[in-house]
Design a protein around this motif. Structure first.
Motif, short mmCIF file in Angstrom:
data_model
loop_
_atom_site.label_atom_id
_atom_site.label_comp_id
_atom_site.label_asym_id
_atom_site.label_seq_id
_atom_site.Cartn_x
_atom_site.Cartn_y
_atom_site.Cartn_z
N ASP A 169 0.84 -1.20 0.00
CA ASP A 169 0.00 0.00 0.00
C ASP A 169 0.88 1.25 0.00
OD1 ASP A 169 -2.95 -0.86 0.41
OD2 ASP A 169 -1.83 -2.12 1.80
N MET A 170 0.41 2.26 -0.70
CA MET A 170 1.08 3.57 -0.74
C MET A 170 0.27 4.59 0.05
SD MET A 170 2.47 3.95 -4.68
CE MET A 170 0.83 4.03 -5.38
N ASP A 171 0.98 5.48 0.73
CA ASP A 171 0.29 6.57 1.42
C ASP A 171 0.15 7.75 0.48
OD1 ASP A 171 2.78 7.83 1.34
OD2 ASP A 171 3.30 7.21 3.39
N ALA A 172 -0.48 8.83 0.97
CA ALA A 172 -0.76 9.99 0.12
C ALA A 172 0.51 10.61 -0.42
CB ALA A 172 -1.56 11.02 0.92
N ALA A 173 1.55 10.70 0.40
CA ALA A 173 2.80 11.31 -0.06
C ALA A 173 3.44 10.47 -1.17
CB ALA A 173 3.77 11.46 1.11
N GLU A 174 3.40 9.16 -1.04
CA GLU A 174 3.97 8.29 -2.06
C GLU A 174 3.17 8.36 -3.36
OE1 GLU A 174 6.05 4.50 0.04
OE2 GLU A 174 3.90 4.72 0.44
N ILE A 175 1.87 8.52 -3.24
CA ILE A 175 1.04 8.64 -4.44
C ILE A 175 1.44 9.88 -5.23
CG2 ILE A 175 -1.30 9.04 -5.28
CD1 ILE A 175 -2.30 7.37 -2.91
N ASN A 176 1.57 11.00 -4.54
CA ASN A 176 1.89 12.25 -5.23
C ASN A 176 3.34 12.28 -5.73
OD1 ASN A 176 -0.66 13.58 -4.91
ND2 ASN A 176 -0.18 13.94 -2.76
N ALA A 177 4.21 11.51 -5.10
CA ALA A 177 5.63 11.49 -5.50
C ALA A 177 5.96 10.34 -6.43
CB ALA A 177 6.52 11.43 -4.25
N TRP A 178 4.97 9.55 -6.79
CA TRP A 178 5.23 8.35 -7.60
C TRP A 178 5.81 8.70 -8.96
CZ3 TRP A 178 3.06 7.19 -12.35
CH2 TRP A 178 3.34 5.91 -12.85
N ARG A 179 6.76 7.86 -9.40
CA ARG A 179 7.36 7.98 -10.73
C ARG A 179 7.27 6.62 -11.43
NH1 ARG A 179 11.27 9.53 -7.41
NH2 ARG A 179 12.57 7.77 -8.13
N PRO A 180 7.17 6.58 -12.76
CA PRO A 180 7.05 5.30 -13.48
C PRO A 180 8.17 4.32 -13.19
CG PRO A 180 6.52 7.13 -14.92
CD PRO A 180 7.04 7.73 -13.66
N ASP A 181 9.39 4.84 -12.90
CA ASP A 181 10.49 3.91 -12.66
C ASP A 181 10.39 3.18 -11.32
OD1 ASP A 181 11.03 5.95 -10.92
OD2 ASP A 181 12.92 6.54 -11.84
N GLN A 182 9.43 3.58 -10.47
CA GLN A 182 9.26 2.93 -9.18
C GLN A 182 8.46 1.62 -9.29
OE1 GLN A 182 7.43 6.22 -7.07
NE2 GLN A 182 9.35 6.69 -6.01
N GLY A 183 7.77 1.43 -10.39
CA GLY A 183 6.97 0.23 -10.55
C GLY A 183 5.54 0.57 -10.93
N LEU A 184 4.77 -0.47 -11.19
CA LEU A 184 3.38 -0.31 -11.61
C LEU A 184 2.52 0.11 -10.42
CD1 LEU A 184 1.07 -0.65 -13.69
CD2 LEU A 184 0.98 -3.07 -13.07
N ALA A 185 1.82 1.24 -10.56
CA ALA A 185 0.95 1.75 -9.50
C ALA A 185 -0.51 1.55 -9.89
CB ALA A 185 1.22 3.23 -9.25
N TRP A 186 -1.29 1.15 -8.91
CA TRP A 186 -2.74 0.98 -9.12
C TRP A 186 -3.49 1.81 -8.09
CZ3 TRP A 186 -6.02 -3.75 -7.29
CH2 TRP A 186 -7.36 -3.51 -7.62
N LEU A 187 -4.27 2.77 -8.59
CA LEU A 187 -5.11 3.59 -7.73
C LEU A 187 -6.57 3.29 -8.05
CD1 LEU A 187 -3.33 7.07 -8.00
CD2 LEU A 187 -2.92 5.23 -6.34
N HIS A 188 -7.32 2.95 -7.02
CA HIS A 188 -8.75 2.66 -7.18
C HIS A 188 -9.52 3.71 -6.40
CE1 HIS A 188 -12.27 0.42 -8.17
NE2 HIS A 188 -12.55 0.09 -6.92
N LEU A 189 -10.33 4.51 -7.13
CA LEU A 189 -10.97 5.68 -6.55
C LEU A 189 -12.49 5.55 -6.56
CD1 LEU A 189 -8.90 8.39 -8.49
CD2 LEU A 189 -8.32 7.30 -6.30
N ASP A 190 -13.11 6.26 -5.63
CA ASP A 190 -14.56 6.43 -5.62
C ASP A 190 -14.85 7.81 -6.24
OD1 ASP A 190 -17.23 6.86 -5.12
OD2 ASP A 190 -17.15 6.23 -3.02
N TYR A 191 -15.38 7.80 -7.47
CA TYR A 191 -15.52 9.07 -8.18
C TYR A 191 -16.60 9.97 -7.60
CZ TYR A 191 -19.57 7.11 -10.69
OH TYR A 191 -20.78 6.54 -11.01
N THR A 192 -17.41 9.45 -6.65
CA THR A 192 -18.41 10.30 -6.01
C THR A 192 -17.81 11.14 -4.89
OG1 THR A 192 -19.04 8.56 -4.43
CG2 THR A 192 -20.22 8.63 -6.55
N GLU A 193 -16.58 10.82 -4.47
CA GLU A 193 -15.91 11.60 -3.42
C GLU A 193 -15.28 12.85 -4.05
OE1 GLU A 193 -15.77 11.20 -0.19
OE2 GLU A 193 -16.92 9.32 -0.17
N PRO A 194 -15.66 14.05 -3.60
CA PRO A 194 -15.15 15.28 -4.21
C PRO A 194 -13.63 15.36 -4.21
CG PRO A 194 -16.97 15.77 -2.72
CD PRO A 194 -16.64 14.32 -2.53
N GLU A 195 -13.00 14.92 -3.13
CA GLU A 195 -11.54 15.00 -3.03
C GLU A 195 -10.87 14.14 -4.11
OE1 GLU A 195 -9.30 12.46 -0.18
OE2 GLU A 195 -8.92 14.37 0.82
#
Length: 327
Positions: A23-49
């Motif tokens: 699992d990645m935290d918020a800081a890792e999500i925003n700092a993620w780069r393609p060379d770090q590996g494949l990232a998967w984000l699953h979002l609830d599009y009804t959440e405004p944030e």
């Protein structure tokens, strides 16, 4: 400069390429780069944030963002550059929900990142995330698509099997108990359910066909063959639904036939009773008129003789009906 959003997605996983993920935290999500590996984000599009992050900080084009955030969607697979924009549906297995109330998942897939969105919980996605955490998940983005598609179709098959078992149970009840309002209502609900599922399963297979035909560089021939196998399994489920719908229609026809037979039998019985009492009613009505000259009016044995005549008449009618095999 826009302040980064402390994103809290439903799932944020960094795949290790060996079937595992963390699992990645918020800081890792925003700092993620393609060379770090494949990232998967699953979002609830009804959440405004989460929708705001997707529009402003995901780096995706406006067209892709709108596709991931749209309320109503149809199963499809569209190649955009080296990424795939995919919309799929899964059966709703959430507690208290109807399976035919399909749940949509939208994905934008590139060789180094997967972003998926949903409104309602989808067990196929949840189980895939758990497999990743246990080290049994996909190794790359192509494996991810194959595994997710397989999960969706597998659960569709489970629902189809449950419907078929329910139909078999109703058919046995129909043979044992005959016509009933409960069976008729259950068959109507089952036919409605199969029609709804059939309506959604067809476009899903078209989406899998598009996935096979789209020339994404990261989708190998082996993965295309696996997707074809998944598409064939879905086709079998569609054929099973068609068969279930026809069987349910035949069962409903049998119910109508049984109901008609019961009505005809009752009408036939009433007709026989009316035929027996018609001459009796005529004779009693004829002798009951209040005018002079009625035969036997002064004879004390006339009533007994008249009853004997009526009894003989009834016996003669019953004999005649039985000889004609009317009952």
């Amino acid at each position: 400069m826009t302040k980064p959003i402390a994103l809290k997605p439903l799932h944020a996983l960094l795949l290790d390429g060996q079937g595992g993920a963390r699992d990645m935290d918020a800081a890792e999500i925003n700092a993620w780069r393609p060379d770090q590996g494949l990232a998967w984000l699953h979002l609830d599009y009804t959440e405004p944030e989460q929708s705001e992050w997707l529009r402003n900080q995901s780096g995706l084009s406006e067209l892709v963002c709108e596709a991931l955030l749209t309320e109503n969607t149809r199963p499809r697979a569209t190649l955009t550059g080296d990424g795939l924009l995919i919309a799929l549906r899964g059966v709703n297995l959430n507690p208290g929900a109807d399976p035919e109330d399909m749940v949509s998942v939208r994905l934008y897939v590139t060789p180094d990142r997967i972003i998926s969105t949903r409104k309602r919980r989808l067990l196929s996605v949840t189980s895939l995330a758990e497999d990743c955490r246990k080290g049994e998940g996909p190794a790359n983005v192509a494996d991810f698509l194959v595994q997710l598609s397989g999960n969706l179709v597998e659960r569709m098959g489970e629902v189809v099997e449950e419907i078929e078992e329910e139909l078999s149970s109703l058919e046995l009840q129909l043979l044992d108990e005959g016509h009933s309002a409960a069976i008729r209502q259950a068959l109507s609900n089952l036919r409605r359910q199969t029609i709804t599922l059939r309506r959604y399963f067809g476009p899903q297979r078209d989406a899998f066909s598009q996935l096979q035909n789209d020339r994404a560089s990261w989708l190998s021939n082996d993965h295309r063959l696996e997707l074809r196998e998944i598409s064939d399994r879905l086709l079998r489920h569609i054929e099973d639904l068609d068969m279930i719908r026809e069987r349910a229609a035949m069962a409903q026809d049998e119910l109508v036939s049984q109901q008609s037979d019961q009505l005809n039998q009752r009408m036939y019985l009433l007709s026989l009773i009316a035929a027996v009492f018609l001459p009796l009613g005529f004779l009693t009505g004829l002798l009951g008129i209040n005018v002079g000259g009625i035969p036997g009016s002064d004879n004390p044995y006339a009533f007994g003789v008249f009853m004997l005549i009526l009894t003989l008449l009834v016996a003669l009618q019953v004999w005649y009906f039985r000889r004609q095999r009317w009952f």
